[in-house]
Write an enzyme that holds these catalytic residues in place. Structure first.
Site, PDB file in Angstrom:
ATOM      1  N   ASN A   1      67.931 161.491  53.972  1.00  0.00           N
ATOM      2  CA  ASN A   1      69.001 161.319  54.860  1.00  0.00           C
ATOM      3  C   ASN A   1      69.485 160.103  55.239  1.00  0.00           C
ATOM      4  O   ASN A   1      68.576 159.648  56.152  1.00  0.00           O
ATOM      5  CB  ASN A   1      68.854 162.645  55.958  1.00  0.00           C
TER       6      ASN A   1
ATOM      7  N   HIS B   1      77.590 164.724  52.410  1.00  0.00           N
ATOM      8  CA  HIS B   1      76.418 163.984  53.220  1.00  0.00           C
ATOM      9  C   HIS B   1      74.943 164.549  52.615  1.00  0.00           C
ATOM     10  O   HIS B   1      75.048 166.097  52.468  1.00  0.00           O
ATOM     11  CB  HIS B   1      76.479 164.456  54.730  1.00  0.00           C
TER      12      HIS B   1
ATOM     13  N   CYS C   1      76.349 161.396  61.271  1.00  0.00           N
ATOM     14  CA  CYS C   1      76.234 161.360  59.881  1.00  0.00           C
ATOM     15  C   CYS C   1      77.507 161.548  59.365  1.00  0.00           C
ATOM     16  O   CYS C   1      77.818 161.351  58.193  1.00  0.00           O
ATOM     17  CB  CYS C   1      75.361 162.409  59.348  1.00  0.00           C
TER      18      CYS C   1
HETATM   19  N1  COA Z   1      55.315 169.282  56.495  1.00  0.00           N
HETATM   20  C1  COA Z   1      54.618 170.587  56.649  1.00  0.00           C
HETATM   21  N2  COA Z   1      54.830 171.388  57.582  1.00  0.00           N
HETATM   22  C2  COA Z   1      55.878 171.071  58.591  1.00  0.00           C
HETATM   23  C3  COA Z   1      56.581 169.950  58.361  1.00  0.00           C
HETATM   24  C4  COA Z   1      56.273 169.097  57.390  1.00  0.00           C
HETATM   25  N3  COA Z   1      56.999 167.693  57.153  1.00  0.00           N
HETATM   26  N4  COA Z   1      57.661 169.878  59.445  1.00  0.00           N
HETATM   27  C5  COA Z   1      57.377 171.118  60.098  1.00  0.00           C
HETATM   28  N5  COA Z   1      56.421 171.648  59.584  1.00  0.00           N
HETATM   29  C6  COA Z   1      56.124 173.185  59.871  1.00  0.00           C
HETATM   30  C7  COA Z   1      56.333 173.603  61.170  1.00  0.00           C
HETATM   31  O1  COA Z   1      55.324 172.759  62.038  1.00  0.00           O
HETATM   32  C8  COA Z   1      56.191 174.979  61.327  1.00  0.00           C
HETATM   33  O2  COA Z   1      54.840 175.463  61.396  1.00  0.00           O
HETATM   34  P1  COA Z   1      54.424 176.596  62.182  1.00  0.00           P
HETATM   35  O3  COA Z   1      55.260 177.798  61.572  1.00  0.00           O
HETATM   36  O4  COA Z   1      52.989 176.574  61.912  1.00  0.00           O
HETATM   37  O5  COA Z   1      54.994 176.347  63.487  1.00  0.00           O
HETATM   38  C9  COA Z   1      56.886 175.267  60.034  1.00  0.00           C
HETATM   39  O6  COA Z   1      56.500 174.141  59.154  1.00  0.00           O
HETATM   40  C10 COA Z   1      58.201 175.783  59.759  1.00  0.00           C
HETATM   41  O7  COA Z   1      58.862 174.977  60.684  1.00  0.00           O
HETATM   42  P2  COA Z   1      60.510 174.718  60.764  1.00  0.00           P
HETATM   43  O8  COA Z   1      60.924 173.928  61.578  1.00  0.00           O
HETATM   44  O9  COA Z   1      60.882 176.265  61.186  1.00  0.00           O
HETATM   45  O10 COA Z   1      60.848 174.701  59.255  1.00  0.00           O
HETATM   46  P3  COA Z   1      62.380 174.966  58.624  1.00  0.00           P
HETATM   47  O11 COA Z   1      62.061 175.763  57.554  1.00  0.00           O
HETATM   48  O12 COA Z   1      63.384 175.248  59.451  1.00  0.00           O
HETATM   49  O13 COA Z   1      62.536 173.452  57.853  1.00  0.00           O
HETATM   50  C11 COA Z   1      63.841 171.442  58.229  1.00  0.00           C
HETATM   51  C12 COA Z   1      62.402 172.470  58.713  1.00  0.00           C
HETATM   52  C13 COA Z   1      63.841 170.317  59.373  1.00  0.00           C
HETATM   53  C14 COA Z   1      63.504 171.138  56.640  1.00  0.00           C
HETATM   54  C15 COA Z   1      64.831 172.301  58.367  1.00  0.00           C
HETATM   55  O14 COA Z   1      65.102 172.785  59.417  1.00  0.00           O
HETATM   56  C16 COA Z   1      66.303 171.368  58.090  1.00  0.00           C
HETATM   57  O15 COA Z   1      66.464 171.046  57.000  1.00  0.00           O
HETATM   58  N6  COA Z   1      67.026 171.442  59.084  1.00  0.00           N
HETATM   59  C17 COA Z   1      68.166 170.586  59.182  1.00  0.00           C
HETATM   60  C18 COA Z   1      67.794 169.211  59.155  1.00  0.00           C
HETATM   61  C19 COA Z   1      68.965 167.945  58.850  1.00  0.00           C
HETATM   62  O16 COA Z   1      69.378 168.018  58.104  1.00  0.00           O
HETATM   63  N7  COA Z   1      69.132 167.291  60.037  1.00  0.00           N
HETATM   64  C20 COA Z   1      70.347 166.192  59.917  1.00  0.00           C
HETATM   65  C21 COA Z   1      71.632 166.965  59.816  1.00  0.00           C
HETATM   66  S1  COA Z   1      72.643 165.534  59.624  1.00  0.00           S
END
Ligand code: COA
Length: 328
Positions: free
Chosen positions: A285, A255, A115
């Site tokens: 993204n 980004h 990215c």
């Molecule tokens: N829809 C609904 N629920 C979802 C889901 C979706 N698309 N994706 C994950 N979940 C659920 C998970 O299964 C989990 O459920 P559980 O508690 O029953 O196990 C719950 O949501 C929480 O998951 P978690 O991964 O801890 O969520 P989070 O609050 O960390 O949010 C992201 C997930 C991916 C949105 C967040 O971690 C994020 O934005 N990370 C950075 C990603 C990024 O930007 N990457 C590129 C960088 S260049």
């Protein structure tokens, strides 16, 4: 190195025509909601390449950037292209783009910085211009992430989109152009966001296909924490090295991965959200393409123009991160 060496003479973007909203995930059996995605990420829709290849998107963006810069393909000395999703693994996406454009004089190569690819590409191009190896550069960020996304993994497939952004850099004759750059990486954290298979260590096989390890795997929480920390550091470092503060910046273009990461970075850099460009809601993204797509939109919409001071900041797999202050 006496700056500015290079200025942004023209920008362009190329995005696929197909738009996929958060509501469209139900139709492919993904258990998610618009509310969950918007609240966690700020994303409402993304463009998905159904018929276009990465080279098509890159060429569309590049042609627009060259037209605005008044540059013909034969005038390009270098093409530096950031991508994590090239059309093929060998040769580079940059030489495929070169052939598509007919930029026969250019030296073309890819930069693997995920990215942060556009900021890394601009930094490399500026360096080659500083040493006299190039006067006119095409820098590109392009992704077809839909091809390397696991469409059965709801934690990642809702995040990504496809697209390309490009810019032509020309040699600066006035006080406009790239005022500072900052790039860093930390390979010890590479496993937190990676594509485990498909490379030479684990070539494609029936096992790879069965475990779906040819697709992007991510530890979202760890990526989130590192993105906030590293983008905040990057924003500050580029400002410091340009001897500027957040108050001197007309627009920050971060980004576009997640609205919460963007807000945290802006706060750290003392830049109000009113001066931060956000389009993650419309594109998701797009990795290396996100910063140049946003830059091109901001210029087209008149948010910034000649004389504006812009801070570009990115973070991605690697981890890689980087930033750049540019006077347009
Ligand atoms: N829809 C609904 N629920 C979802 C889901 C979706 N698309 N994706 C994950 N979940 C659920 C998970 O299964 C989990 O459920 P559980 O508690 O029953 O196990 C719950 O949501 C929480 O998951 P978690 O991964 O801890 O969520 P989070 O609050 O960390 O949010 C992201 C997930 C991916 C949105 C967040 O971690 C994020 O934005 N990370 C950075 C990603 C990024 O930007 N990457 C590129 C960088 S260049």
């Amino acid at each position: 190195m006496k700056r500015p060496i290079a200025y942004f003479a023209g920008t362009g973007r190329g995005v696929p025509s197909t738009v996929m909203t958060n509501f469209d995930f139900a139709a492919i059996g993904i258990d998610t909601t618009d509310e969950w995605i918007v609240e966690r990420t700020g994303i409402k829709q993304r463009h998905i390449a159904k018929t276009e290849n990465a080279t098509d998107l890159a060429a569309a963006a590049s042609r627009k950037a060259m037209e605005k810069a008044g540059v013909q393909p034969g005038e390009l000395d270098i093409i530096v292209l950031g991508t994590a999703s090239p059309d093929r693994l060998l040769p580079s996406a940059a030489v495929d783009l070169q052939a598509s454009l007919g930029a026969s004089r250019a030296a073309a190569f890819d930069v693997g910085a995920a990215c942060s690819g556009f900021i890394y590409s601009a930094t490399v191009a500026e360096g080659l211009m500083a040493t006299g190896n190039a006067d006119t550069a095409l820098i590109v960020g392009v992704e077809k992430l839909s091809a390397i996304t696991d469409w059965t993994d709801r934690a990642t497939c809702v995040l990504f989109g496809d697209g390309a952004g490009a810019a032509v850099l020309k040699r600066s004759k006035q006080q406009k152009g790239i005022l500072s750059t900052f790039v860093r990486s930390d390979g010890s954290l590479g496993d937190l966001l990676c594509r485990p298979a498909g490379g030479a260590a684990k070539p494609f096989s029936s096992d790879v296909l069965a475990e779906r390890s040819q697709y992007i795997k991510m530890n979202g929480r760890e990526v989130f924490k590192n993105a906030v920390r590293s983008m905040s550091e990057a924003a500050t470092r580029a400002l410091d090295s340009a001897k500027l503060t957040g108050a001197d910046i007309d627009l920050m273009i971060p980004h576009q991965a997640n609205i919460r990461i963007i807000e945290a970075t802006a706060k750290h850099a003392n830049i109000p959200m009113a001066k931060v460009y956000v389009n993650v809601d419309r594109y998701g993204n797009t990795s290396a393409a996100s910063v140049p797509i946003a830059l091109d939109e901001a210029i087209e919409r008149g948010v910034v123009g000649e004389g504006s001071t812009v801070l570009l900041v990115a973070f991605g797999a690697g981890f890689t991160w980087g930033s750049m202050v540019v006077r347009l």
